[in-house]
Scaffold this active site. Structure first.
Site, mmCIF file in Angstrom:
data_model
loop_
_atom_site.group_PDB
_atom_site.id
_atom_site.type_symbol
_atom_site.label_atom_id
_atom_site.label_comp_id
_atom_site.label_asym_id
_atom_site.label_seq_id
_atom_site.Cartn_x
_atom_site.Cartn_y
_atom_site.Cartn_z
ATOM 1 N N LYS A 122 0.822 -1.202 0.000
ATOM 2 C CA LYS A 122 0.000 0.000 0.000
ATOM 3 C C LYS A 122 0.865 1.265 0.000
ATOM 4 O O LYS A 122 0.507 2.266 -0.618
ATOM 5 C CB LYS A 122 -0.914 -0.009 1.230
ATOM 6 C CG LYS A 122 -2.275 0.599 0.980
ATOM 7 C CD LYS A 122 -3.291 0.181 2.024
ATOM 8 C CE LYS A 122 -3.847 1.358 2.774
ATOM 9 N NZ LYS A 122 -4.431 0.939 4.054
ATOM 10 N N LYS A 192 -7.798 -34.068 27.900
ATOM 11 C CA LYS A 192 -8.495 -33.773 26.644
ATOM 12 C C LYS A 192 -8.021 -34.662 25.499
ATOM 13 O O LYS A 192 -8.644 -34.715 24.445
ATOM 14 C CB LYS A 192 -8.292 -32.304 26.246
ATOM 15 C CG LYS A 192 -9.051 -31.337 27.142
ATOM 16 C CD LYS A 192 -8.896 -29.909 26.666
ATOM 17 C CE LYS A 192 -9.375 -28.938 27.754
ATOM 18 N NZ LYS A 192 -8.749 -27.630 27.620
ATOM 19 N N LYS A 195 -8.469 -41.050 26.919
ATOM 20 C CA LYS A 195 -7.853 -41.893 27.941
ATOM 21 C C LYS A 195 -6.581 -42.602 27.469
ATOM 22 O O LYS A 195 -5.536 -42.561 28.117
ATOM 23 C CB LYS A 195 -8.882 -42.944 28.402
ATOM 24 C CG LYS A 195 -8.558 -43.503 29.771
ATOM 25 C CD LYS A 195 -9.755 -44.221 30.362
ATOM 26 C CE LYS A 195 -9.333 -44.930 31.638
ATOM 27 N NZ LYS A 195 -10.343 -45.888 32.102
#
Ligand code: TRP
Ligand code: SF4
Length: 405
Positions: A122, A192, A195
């Site tokens: 720009k 999370k 297992k």
């Protein structure tokens, strides 16, 4: 809110010194700041070093821009008794933190920040292939992290910079820190994974921590990488947990997205200095009135008797900012039926803008009359900011073993 995120209610935001501000700034940023200062501990600062990253060839305009902008902040209702106002370059600690953070920031993170390429393209006429420009967002990270700010009000275009800040903070904490309830958080993150994976992770971690099994470490790392349901923070936490590290020294901030200003410019485009369509906060009332009276309307209304369409008229956008539903109905009906003239239609907007500017301009005149008062406010703000920054730097230096004597 994830666990590495602070619950800290400190707000920090900065603005590059662009000189006098206009109604676009007021409706976008400043009103937001004014509200925040009542509910949070706020730090607002002039990002003059950031201005230098793009205007290094002509820095002479920066000082005047700084004081003009600060006067406008105060005029808009930012209260130095409520918020700490200061200038970035007067709190040298920002530069030290920027330097120290640069040690752990991968180049790719900076090259990938969208504003880096966008702005270079720009602003083609400027040479922005500089080290300072690449480091722009990291300097911003230092600005934020040095105050351990929890909330950073920014516009859409700056969200990526806050995101980078979070990544840098996370990395810093991972490399240099340990969080207090780290073990519990890590355990929750581990759960999370499911297992089976969690059990495998535990086994590998034990193998590494108790037997120094490097292969177990590598396997556990790959296991973490492969978990698509872990957040980055949890992954970073489990990496720390795996290797026995991890405190939060620099809390991760949240971006507080500032609603884009609905304030249109005099031509209906976004109000912006580069479009030459602004009403500055300190424009004299006569000039403001004239600018509004002569602003374009729906081009279909050549004669007073020609009906128009509010959807095609920038004046109607101003009614959407300033007028009641009742007035807007009056406008819409009067416009479509040619029942009202455009000047008549503009009158309530003219009055509303002048009424809004009046107290702002009164306050601005007071500060203009006593520039030493403005200097004093900033000097005090610089001191207060420095006290916080110094304390963070002590912790940072200690964490990085740079506090030796
Ligand atoms: N880069 C921001 C802008 O262009 C200004 C800024 C610098 C900033 N440091 C900051 C904003 C820290 C928020 C927090 O608008
Ligand atoms: Fe615009 Fe109002 Fe004129 Fe309609 S009457 S064209 S809304 S200025």
């Amino acid at each position: 809110m994830n666990s590495a995120t602070t619950s800290n209610g400190r707000v920090l935001s900065g603005m590059r010194p662009t000189g006098r501000l206009h109604l676009g700034h007021y409706h976008g940023v400043l009103q937001n700041w004014v509200e925040l200062q009542h509910d949070y501990e706020c730090f607002f600062f002039v990002a003059d070093w950031h201005a230098l990253t793009t205007h290094y060839e002509d820095p002479s305009i920066i000082p005047a821009s700084i004081w003009d902008m600060v006067v406008d902040w105060l005029a808009a209702g930012i209260d130095p008794a409520k918020a700490t106002l200061f200038i970035q370059s007067r709190v040298m600690e920002h530069a030290e933190l920027h330097l120290l953070l640069s040690m752990i920031t991968p180049l790719g993170w900076l090259e990938r920040v969208p504003t880096f390429k966008d702005q270079q393209e720009k602003l083609k006429e400027r040479d922005l292939a500089t080290y300072g420009f690449l480091g722009y967002p990291l300097l911003q990270s230092a600005d934020i992290l040095i105050y351990k700010a929890g909330l950073v009000p920014v516009g859409e275009d700056q969200v990526a910079h806050v995101e980078l800040t979070r990544e840098v903070a996370r990395r810093f904490n991972h490399v240099f820190g340990r969080e207090p309830d780290f073990a519990e958080r890590a355990a929750r993150a581990r759960d999370k994974m499911g297992k089976k994976n969690a059990q495998l992770f535990d086994k590998l971690r034990k193998g590494f921590l108790e037997q120094g099994d490097q292969e177990a470490l590598e396997t556990a790392r790959s296991l973490l990488e492969a978990q698509s349901n872990l957040s980055n923070a949890d992954r970073e936490r489990l990496r720390g947990f795996l290797e026995g590290s991890g405190r939060i020294i620099l809390p991760e901030p949240q971006a507080l997205l500032t609603q884009a200003s609905k304030m249109p410019g005099l031509d209906g485009q976004k109000m912006s200095k580069s479009y030459h369509n602004t009403i500055a906060l300190r424009d004299p009332p006569a000039q403001v009135e004239k600018a509004l009276r002569t602003m374009p309307t729906d081009p279909a209304r050549v004669r007073r008797t020609d009906p128009g369409d509010p959807a095609k008229c920038p004046v109607f956008q101003l009614h959407e900012v300033y007028s009641s539903a009742e007035t807007r109905t009056w406008v819409a009906e009067g416009c479509r039926s040619a029942g009202i003239g455009c000047l008549e239609c503009k009158q309530p907007v003219i009055e509303a803008v002048l009424a809004e500017l009046k107290p702002i301009q009164e306050r601005a005149r007071e500060y203009e009359a006593q520039p030493e008062q403005v200097r004093h406010i900033i000097a005090e703000g610089n001191e207060a900011a420095r006290a916080v920054a110094r304390k963070t730097m002590e912790e940072v230096r200690q964490a990085m073993s740079m506090d030796f004597r």
